[in-house]
Design a protein around this motif. Structure first.
Motif, PDB file in Angstrom:
ATOM      1  N   PHE A 145      -4.981 -31.727   1.522  1.00  0.00           N
ATOM      2  CA  PHE A 145      -4.435 -30.405   1.809  1.00  0.00           C
ATOM      3  C   PHE A 145      -5.292 -29.739   2.897  1.00  0.00           C
ATOM      4  O   PHE A 145      -5.297 -30.215   4.020  1.00  0.00           O
ATOM      5  CB  PHE A 145      -4.328 -29.568   0.539  1.00  0.00           C
ATOM      6  CG  PHE A 145      -3.488 -30.229  -0.522  1.00  0.00           C
ATOM      7  CD1 PHE A 145      -2.116 -30.299  -0.400  1.00  0.00           C
ATOM      8  CD2 PHE A 145      -4.082 -30.823  -1.624  1.00  0.00           C
ATOM      9  CE1 PHE A 145      -1.334 -30.936  -1.355  1.00  0.00           C
ATOM     10  CE2 PHE A 145      -3.310 -31.464  -2.592  1.00  0.00           C
ATOM     11  CZ  PHE A 145      -1.944 -31.519  -2.456  1.00  0.00           C
ATOM     12  N   LEU A 146      -6.029 -28.683   2.587  1.00  0.00           N
ATOM     13  CA  LEU A 146      -6.809 -27.967   3.598  1.00  0.00           C
ATOM     14  C   LEU A 146      -8.211 -28.534   3.786  1.00  0.00           C
ATOM     15  O   LEU A 146      -8.953 -28.072   4.655  1.00  0.00           O
ATOM     16  CB  LEU A 146      -6.906 -26.485   3.226  1.00  0.00           C
ATOM     17  CG  LEU A 146      -5.584 -25.723   3.155  1.00  0.00           C
ATOM     18  CD1 LEU A 146      -5.826 -24.288   2.706  1.00  0.00           C
ATOM     19  CD2 LEU A 146      -4.871 -25.745   4.500  1.00  0.00           C
ATOM     20  N   SER A 209      -6.008 -24.491  -5.427  1.00  0.00           N
ATOM     21  CA  SER A 209      -4.625 -24.914  -5.270  1.00  0.00           C
ATOM     22  C   SER A 209      -4.531 -25.577  -3.901  1.00  0.00           C
ATOM     23  O   SER A 209      -5.477 -25.510  -3.104  1.00  0.00           O
ATOM     24  CB  SER A 209      -3.669 -23.708  -5.342  1.00  0.00           C
ATOM     25  OG  SER A 209      -3.746 -22.940  -4.160  1.00  0.00           O
ATOM     26  N   GLU A 211      -3.105 -24.531  -1.401  1.00  0.00           N
ATOM     27  CA  GLU A 211      -3.105 -23.517  -0.347  1.00  0.00           C
ATOM     28  C   GLU A 211      -4.390 -22.702  -0.262  1.00  0.00           C
ATOM     29  O   GLU A 211      -4.752 -22.218   0.810  1.00  0.00           O
ATOM     30  CB  GLU A 211      -1.943 -22.543  -0.550  1.00  0.00           C
ATOM     31  CG  GLU A 211      -0.566 -23.170  -0.476  1.00  0.00           C
ATOM     32  CD  GLU A 211      -0.164 -23.846  -1.780  1.00  0.00           C
ATOM     33  OE1 GLU A 211      -0.739 -23.472  -2.837  1.00  0.00           O
ATOM     34  OE2 GLU A 211       0.696 -24.746  -1.746  1.00  0.00           O
ATOM     35  N   ARG A 225      -9.488 -20.889   2.542  1.00  0.00           N
ATOM     36  CA  ARG A 225      -8.381 -21.690   3.073  1.00  0.00           C
ATOM     37  C   ARG A 225      -8.936 -22.551   4.185  1.00  0.00           C
ATOM     38  O   ARG A 225      -9.020 -22.120   5.334  1.00  0.00           O
ATOM     39  CB  ARG A 225      -7.251 -20.785   3.574  1.00  0.00           C
ATOM     40  CG  ARG A 225      -6.602 -19.950   2.458  1.00  0.00           C
ATOM     41  CD  ARG A 225      -5.640 -18.915   3.011  1.00  0.00           C
ATOM     42  NE  ARG A 225      -4.943 -18.201   1.942  1.00  0.00           N
ATOM     43  CZ  ARG A 225      -5.440 -17.137   1.308  1.00  0.00           C
ATOM     44  NH1 ARG A 225      -6.657 -16.673   1.638  1.00  0.00           N
ATOM     45  NH2 ARG A 225      -4.753 -16.547   0.339  1.00  0.00           N
TER      46      ARG A 225
END
Length: 262
Positions: A145-146, A209, A211, A225
């Protein structure tokens, strides 16, 4: 881990309607569900309560009472689930680094799964920039993800690293070999009672999460983030509502925390 695992209750806790299959897709789905559903937190330590890491106590706290926990609780539960589902898995111990060059004691529990002919690092109990998915121990960078993670060799050690502001940061180092529950009992006692332990000094609740990673340390709240960090200092009266509303934790009325005694 002599207590019987209530697998169906666990699956409900992490939001899964059925048990994943014992393959890579199942492991990734299970790892992500656990990491994003059960907060990393040390409320009991902060309230002066003991941390019990037998499976029955962990299930009562993390599953039935819908609380969170730290590595010995989270990964002991995850280990029991992986074994119940048929994964080839063992647990290990690590020395946390987080940027320091000091040699610290082995105070972190991790899991290694043998799958598709190679080892995968699994860890649902690290906090900070911890794993959302298992990562292969192949030295290569893997996007999650990030975040970007990798496990590199350092002599006999393996080191979990996170890419932070364009540079690799060591999270922890470990030897890829099995450890036993008695090792974790000693480390858990040290980590949860030693006056200089970071868990004695600092209240924390963390929930990642795909995000955003939400992290509370004492009265400092941050949303991360990737390389972007937004945060603020909370008023003391905001802490308990934050624990309840943002992290979904049941906080007893009148609770006091060691890290806020300033």
């Amino acid at each position: 881990m002599s207590a019987e695992l209530d697998l169906q209750a666990y699956l409900r806790r992490v939001g899964l309607v059925a048990a994943p299959t014992a393959d890579l897709a199942g492991l990734r789905a299970l790892h992500l569900a656990h990491a994003t559903s059960i907060p990393f937190e040390n409320l009991d330590i902060q309230m002066g309560l003991p941390i019990r890491i037998d499976l029955a106590s962990i299930q009562a706290k993390l599953v039935q009472r819908r609380r969170g926990g730290y590595c010995f609780e989270q990964n002991t539960l995850f280990l029991a689930v992986l074994k119940a589902l048929g994964f080839d898995v063992f647990s290990g111990e690590a020395r946390v680094r987080l940027g320091t060059t000091d040699l610290l004691p082995r105070t972190h529990m991790l899991l290694i799964v043998q799958l598709e002919g190679r080892p995968w690092l699994c860890d649902v109990g690290f906090g900070g920039r911890g794993l959302l998915h298992p990562v292969p121990m192949d030295g290569e960078a893997h996007r999650q993800f990030l975040d970007t993670m990798r496990v590199v060799e350092e002599g006999r050690l393996r080191v979990l690293q996170s890419l932070n502001q364009g540079a690799w940061e060591d999270l922890y180092a470990f030897e890829p070999e099995p450890h036993t529950s008695v090792d974790y009992e000693m480390a858990n006692h040290y980590t949860s009672t030693y006056p200089e332990s970071r868990f004695i000094k600092t209240l924390t609740a963390q929930l990642p999460s795909p995000e955003v990673r939400r992290i509370l340390r004492n009265r400092s709240y941050a949303e991360i983030r990737g390389d972007q960090v937004e945060g603020r200092e909370l008023a003391r009266e905001e802490v308990v509502p934050m624990l309840r509303d943002v992290f979904g934790l049941e906080v007893p009325e009148g609770a006091t925390f060691r890290g806020l005694n300033d």
